[in-house]
Design an enzyme around this catalytic site. Structure first.
Site, PDB file in Angstrom:
ATOM      1  N   CYS A  89       0.913  -1.216   0.093  1.00 39.26           N
ATOM      2  CA  CYS A  89       0.001   0.018   0.123  1.00 39.26           C
ATOM      3  C   CYS A  89       0.857   1.333  -0.071  1.00 39.26           C
ATOM      4  O   CYS A  89       0.736   2.205  -0.833  1.00 39.26           O
ATOM      5  CB  CYS A  89      -0.908   0.160   1.251  1.00 39.26           C
ATOM      6  SG  CYS A  89      -1.936  -1.424   1.323  1.00 39.26           S
ATOM      7  N   HIS A 150      -2.951   6.291   4.644  1.00 39.54           N
ATOM      8  CA  HIS A 150      -1.688   5.495   4.991  1.00 39.54           C
ATOM      9  C   HIS A 150      -0.285   6.076   4.414  1.00 39.54           C
ATOM     10  O   HIS A 150       0.465   5.470   3.883  1.00 39.54           O
ATOM     11  CB  HIS A 150      -1.810   4.063   4.255  1.00 39.54           C
ATOM     12  CG  HIS A 150      -1.060   2.993   5.027  1.00 39.54           C
ATOM     13  ND1 HIS A 150      -1.103   1.625   4.476  1.00 39.54           N
ATOM     14  CD2 HIS A 150      -0.392   3.095   6.338  1.00 39.54           C
ATOM     15  CE1 HIS A 150      -0.456   0.952   5.367  1.00 39.54           C
ATOM     16  NE2 HIS A 150      -0.025   1.633   6.398  1.00 39.54           N
TER      17      HIS A 150
END
Length: 596
Positions: A89, A150
């Site tokens: 990610c 994130h």
């Protein structure tokens, strides 16, 4: 002609001039009442989390229903060789936002920790990186991010927000500064803690041993050491001990939070309402900004574990809870498309849908598979060389501008969205840094048959695992693997023994000469070529090797954002909606009722 007639005609003419001038002034003073200029469209960018390329109907799935995503492909352009810049990610999303390989921004890891592990760590997308949101904001766009970030929060204090979305060109942020984890649901199968606890405890013991040795040596005059060094080492040991302790049950409170702009609205999150909250915020942003150019980046929490799925969608698919979660995600995409159509924005909105990387093969709970399917492609999440980790669904729709039902088999990348969006918005791509993305516009409009990518470099952290070469003269796509993960068990195609495949060390096999595949004929990478089976083997590997050398010359040293220090939990950086460590709040209660 009579003088009076002449004067009358002149007065009529002057009256018409004043009338036109008045209309012109009104249009200038009230530009938001005008019809949007199709040459400067709105942007709706939708990025799924951990979705495999084989999980969508238009890419071959027949056990999961995705009518809305399939409809996007039918009305737009579908890419079959759409590549993520990383197979996990944090680095993939950094590359998506900046159009640059993660290694250029320091968002590639030299350790086994390939992503950010805490909201309270100091690593993140550097403030000097330029995102497409920042450029569009400068072009007068209203910009928003709804969903997962994130990419870090703070650098030096709890309130500096140096990595926060609002510091990267977004006017509005609602969502998770981190990512979904099993710990967010409080399951018996911890996701983050499991991989952290042993490492943190080992580092804690090592530092304590070193600290005691230095302290004894100092007190007994065996050797000279400054008290400053002893104190710094003690502080470092305390941080690792606190991080180890926090991994036992506190992850939910430190990482599973919701924010609106800089304010925390839920800590920990109420997962039952998360889907409704996200959808409501995205719809509301479109409705508020329908009369001005906007960029909305919907960064979905679906379909990452623990697969939070509302009761309405549970048990609907033939692929278990994972399939249910995909179908709910598709429904969310449909709701976003509905509001675009309802507000009359269909022909003036550039819509993009993709996944940040391939499906997670190792995700499971008991005997139930909780990860996605990567179709015919080998490997998955965490494997930056094998196709299954980096080849993702990619769809673009812009009615009236892009031809419907088009399929593009040429090389494209998630990084290409950066220059594409910037050019369409009337901005300029930064000239003071290397941009690895290539504008998709000529390819999308059919004015060229080949993209701007001749070589693509596939990193696992800072380690180059593979390179693909789209040979200009023949059109053949070669792929050379310099390192591949060791599967556990050997023939499983995944790293079940480790939870996720490593980038280096004893979990990786190095290849010299590299493993070579012809993706044009062997997209599943089942039959490696050799000098005996491919007459051009040596010349191909030499050319790819030369490209690697040229590529490395363009890399400049930058601070490592995912270094052990930057990726360790720091209490003074932890976002907290109360008085630390008593961080509990729920300002979203009952706000999302009725959206589902």
């Amino acid at each position: 002609m009579h003088p009076l007639h002449t004067r009358g005609n002149r007065e009529v003419y002057q009256g018409k001039q004043w009338s036109c001038l008045n209309i012109w002034l009104i249009l200038c003073l009230f530009p938001r009442t005008c019809v949007s200029n199709p040459s400067k469209p709105n942007f709706l960018l939708i990025l799924a989390d951990d979705l495999g390329i084989g999980d969508v109907g238009c890419y071959g799935n027949d056990t999961i229903r995705t009518p809305n995503i399939d409809g996007l492909a039918k009305d737009g352009v579908r890419f079959t060789q759409h590549i993520a810049a990383a197979a996990v990610c944090t680095p993939s999303r950094a590359a998506f936002l900046t159009g640059r390989y993660p290694i250029r921004s320091g968002m590639a890891s030299s350790t086994q920790r390939q992503v950010l592990f805490w909201n309270g760590c100091s690593g993140g997308l550097p403030p000097n990186e330029t995102t497409f949101a920042r450029i569009l904001h400068q072009q007068g766009y209203s910009t928003a991010l709804v969903g997962k970030w994130h990419l870090g929060v703070n650098c030096k204090s709890r309130h500096d927000h140096c990595h926060h979305p609002l510091n990267h060109g977004f006017d509005y942020f609602y969502g998770m500064p981190f990512t979904l984890l099993n710990e967010c649901q409080g399951t018996d199968d911890p996701e983050l803690a499991k991989s952290l606890q042993d490492t943190y405890w080992l580092y804690t013991q090592m530092i304590i041993l070193a600290e005691l040795t230095l302290l004894i040596g100092k007190l007994t005059n065996l050797f000279s050491v400054k008290w400053k060094i002893i104190i710094c080492l003690a502080i470092c040991g305390l941080l690792y001990f606190i991080s180890w302790f926090s991994s036992y049950g506190f992850t939910k409170y430190w990482n599973c939070i919701l924010m609106r702009n800089h304010d925390i609205t839920e800590q920990p999150m109420n997962l039952e309402k998360t889907t409704s909250n996200m959808l409501k915020e995205a719809v509301s942003f479109i409705e508020r900004n329908k009369n001005r150019p906007f960029l909305l980046f919907v960064s979905l929490l679906h379909v990452h574990t623990p697969l939070i799925t509302t009761e309405k969608f549970q048990g609907r698919s033939r692929h278990g809870l994972y399939g249910d979660n995909v179908e709910e995600m598709d429904w969310m995409v449909g709701r976003l498309l509905d509001v675009i159509d309802k507000e009359g924005l269909k022909n003036t909105t550039f819509i993009y849908f993709a996944s940040d990387h391939g499906g997670s093969l190792e995700s499971h709970r008991g005997n139930a598979q909780f990860g996605g399917w990567n179709g015919i492609y080998k490997g998955g999440k965490g494997m930056a060389g094998w196709e299954g980790g980096i080849r993702v669904p990619g769809i673009v729709r812009w009615p009236g501008v892009l031809p419907a039902g088009t399929v593009i088999h040429d090389l494209t990348s998630l990084m290409d969205i950066f220059p594409t969006v910037v050019h369409l918005a009337g901005g300029e791509v930064p000239q003071d840094r290397v941009i690895d993305g290539r504008t998709l516009l000529p390819l999308l409009r059919g004015t060229v048959q080949r993209s701007g990518h001749e070589f693509m470099f596939h990193y696992c952290g800072v380690f180059l695992h593979a390179v693909r070469w789209h040979q200009k003269d023949s059109g053949t796509i070669w792929k050379a693997h310099y390192a591949t993960p060791v599967f556990q068990p050997e023939a499983s195609g995944a790293c079940f023994g480790r939870g996720i495949c490593p980038c280096f060390g004893d979990g990786v096999t190095h290849h010299d000469p590299p493993l070579l595949f012809d993706l044009s004929q062997d997209p599943s990478e089942a039959n490696p070529l050799s000098a005996e089976t491919e007459p051009l083997f040596d010349s191909i590997t030499r050319r790819i090797g030369k490209a690697v050398e040229e590529h490395r010359k363009t890399l400049t040293p930058v601070p490592q954002q995912l270094s052990p220090y930057n990726n360790i939990w720091k209490p003074w950086l932890q976002p907290c909606c109360g008085t630390f460590p008593f961080c509990w709040c729920d300002e979203e209660n009952n706000k999302a009722d009725g959206i589902l």
